[in-house]
Design an enzyme around this catalytic site. Structure first.
Site, PDB file in Angstrom:
ATOM      1  NE  ARG A  71      -4.480  -3.874  -6.832  1.00 16.62           N
ATOM      2  CZ  ARG A  71      -4.866  -3.410  -8.027  1.00 16.62           C
ATOM      3  NH1 ARG A  71      -5.545  -2.297  -8.099  1.00 16.62           N
ATOM      4  NH2 ARG A  71      -4.609  -4.062  -9.146  1.00 16.62           N
ATOM      5  CB  THR A  72       1.733  -5.874  -4.346  1.00 24.14           C
ATOM      6  OG1 THR A  72       0.419  -6.450  -4.350  1.00 24.14           O
ATOM      7  CG2 THR A  72       2.539  -6.477  -3.220  1.00 24.14           C
ATOM      8  CE  LYS A 100      23.432  -9.113 -19.563  1.00 21.22           C
ATOM      9  NZ  LYS A 100      24.472  -8.538 -18.712  1.00 21.22           N
ATOM     10  NE  ARG A 121       2.650  -9.792  -7.013  1.00 22.30           N
ATOM     11  CZ  ARG A 121       1.428  -9.268  -7.101  1.00 22.30           C
ATOM     12  NH1 ARG A 121       0.916  -8.975  -8.266  1.00 22.30           N
ATOM     13  NH2 ARG A 121       0.718  -9.031  -6.017  1.00 22.30           N
ATOM     14  CG  HIS A 149      -0.572 -11.348  -2.151  1.00 21.34           C
ATOM     15  ND1 HIS A 149       0.417 -10.510  -1.689  1.00 21.34           N
ATOM     16  CD2 HIS A 149      -1.280 -10.630  -3.073  1.00 21.34           C
ATOM     17  CE1 HIS A 149       0.312  -9.344  -2.302  1.00 21.34           C
ATOM     18  NE2 HIS A 149      -0.710  -9.400  -3.141  1.00 21.34           N
TER      19      HIS A 149
HETATM   20  N1   CP Z   1      -4.141  -7.121  -4.939  1.00 19.40           N
HETATM   21  C1   CP Z   1      -2.949  -7.200  -5.603  1.00 19.40           C
HETATM   22  O1   CP Z   1      -2.031  -7.959  -5.255  1.00 19.40           O
HETATM   23  O2   CP Z   1      -2.863  -6.341  -6.668  1.00 19.40           O
HETATM   24  P1   CP Z   1      -1.611  -6.223  -7.642  1.00 19.40           P
HETATM   25  O3   CP Z   1      -1.519  -7.514  -8.414  1.00 19.40           O
HETATM   26  O4   CP Z   1      -1.902  -5.040  -8.523  1.00 19.40           O
HETATM   27  O5   CP Z   1      -0.382  -6.018  -6.804  1.00 19.40           O
END
Ligand code: CP
Length: 321
Positions: A71-72, A100, A121, A149
């Site tokens: 999703r993100t 590396k 992320r 998040h």
């Molecule tokens: N809700 C969420 O962060 O989903 P993903 O881990 O798929 O990005």
């Protein structure tokens, strides 16, 4: 919700160039401001067929995904392209020079010179902040391990505001993994800016941590804790979460609790009464797919709302609205 307009323009400067690292950096007004901005990208509010393609044309978003995401990553990619941005980056660090031995800081420094926004992320808490200390351009935290998040929290707030028409006066129940769930912690604190009652439903080993309950008490938030789903749940939303196997040190502990808070077909009676079911996704087995078609099962709508929040945030940090 206040309309966009003069206030919107005046506050625009405060987001231009800003890092989006932690939902606790947002005041109540700033939260409302981003939620209002997201409406500008949501077809449910914008009826014209206007294209946003020129909003950020010529700008580049770098998506640096050191950890898996559906999703993100994909909604940021879609959001950036919808406002005309180009996309660079990676979702497999093994395919980069990190493999590396290149350091995190050097990787960020390099990507900083190729892009206009960094979206990161990473499995380690504090990694987005560390990136922001190196980067000259805005950094957006797309999830740093168990810590934060913030764009998930914003899309959760947006979903509740859209569905209930307000935030003040609602009741939300959180269920499942309240100990490790970063989405629960962040959303609970963000909602503490509003008059929202919070109900925490979990096994005793997965309770909401005391440090968060202490903040809620200090802020005068009404909350209660339960060890099972109440027969008559008085809530507008139930926010279900996955018990996260990857956060447990002892797998036997995980096995003891993993199936304790599963919502099966019998949850339909709650949906019929008007409780709206949310989940940040991905789910494993904690919501039976038989519930998916109920109009009050809103987790797929919730994920879609992430697109509008992310279009708004990118446009705001670039100073293009
Ligand atoms: N809700 C969420 O962060 O989903 P993903 O881990 O798929 O990005």
């Amino acid at each position: 919700m206040p309309p966009l307009g003069a206030v919107f323009f005046e506050k625009m400067q405060s987001f231009k160039g800003r890092d989006i690292l932690d939902i606790n950096d947002f005041s109540k007004d700033e939260l409302l401001y981003v939620l209002n901005a997201a409406k500008e990208f949501d077809p449910e509010f914008v009826k014209s067929k206007r294209s946003n393609y020129t909003l950020a044309q010529g700008k580049i978003a770098a998506l640096l995904f050191f950890e898996p995401s559906t999703r993100t990553e994909q909604s940021f990619s879609s959001a950036a392209q919808k406002i005309g941005m180009g996309i660079i980056g990676f979702n497999d660090p093994k395919a980069t020079s990190i493999h590396k031995g290149e350091s995190f800081s050097d990787t960020i420094r390099i990507m900083d010179s190729y892009a206009d926004v960094l979206i990161i992320r990473h499995p380690e808490s504090g990694s987005a902040k560390k990136a922001a200390e190196v980067a000259q351009i805005p950094v957006i935290n797309a999830g740093d391990g168990p810590n934060q998040h913030p764009t998930q929290t914003l899309l959760d707030l947006y979903t509740m505001m859209k569905e209930a028409g307000k935030l003040d006066g609602i009741t939300i129940a959180f269920m499942g993994d309240l100990k490790y769930g970063r989405t629960v912690h962040a959303l609970s604190l963000a909602l503490s800016h509003f008059k929202v009652k919070q109900i925490f439903i979990s096994h005793s080993t997965l309770k909401m941590p005391d440090e968060f309950l202490k903040v809620l008490k200090e802020r005068g938030v009404a909350f209660e804790e339960c060890d099972r789903l109440p027969e008559s749940l008085e809530a507008d939303f139930l926010y279900q979460t996955r018990v996260q196997k990857e956060r447990f040190k002892d797998l036997d502990e995980y096995k003891k609790v993993k199936d304790k808070f599963i919502l099966d077909a019998s949850f339909k009676k709650y949906l019929d009464k008007g409780v709206k079911l949310m989940h940040p996704l991905p789910r494993v087995n904690e919501i039976d797919p038989v519930l998916d078609h109920h109009p009050n099962a809103i987790y797929f709508k919730q994920a879609r709302n992430g697109l509008y929040i992310r279009e708004a945030l990118l446009t705001l940090v670039l100073g293009r609205i």
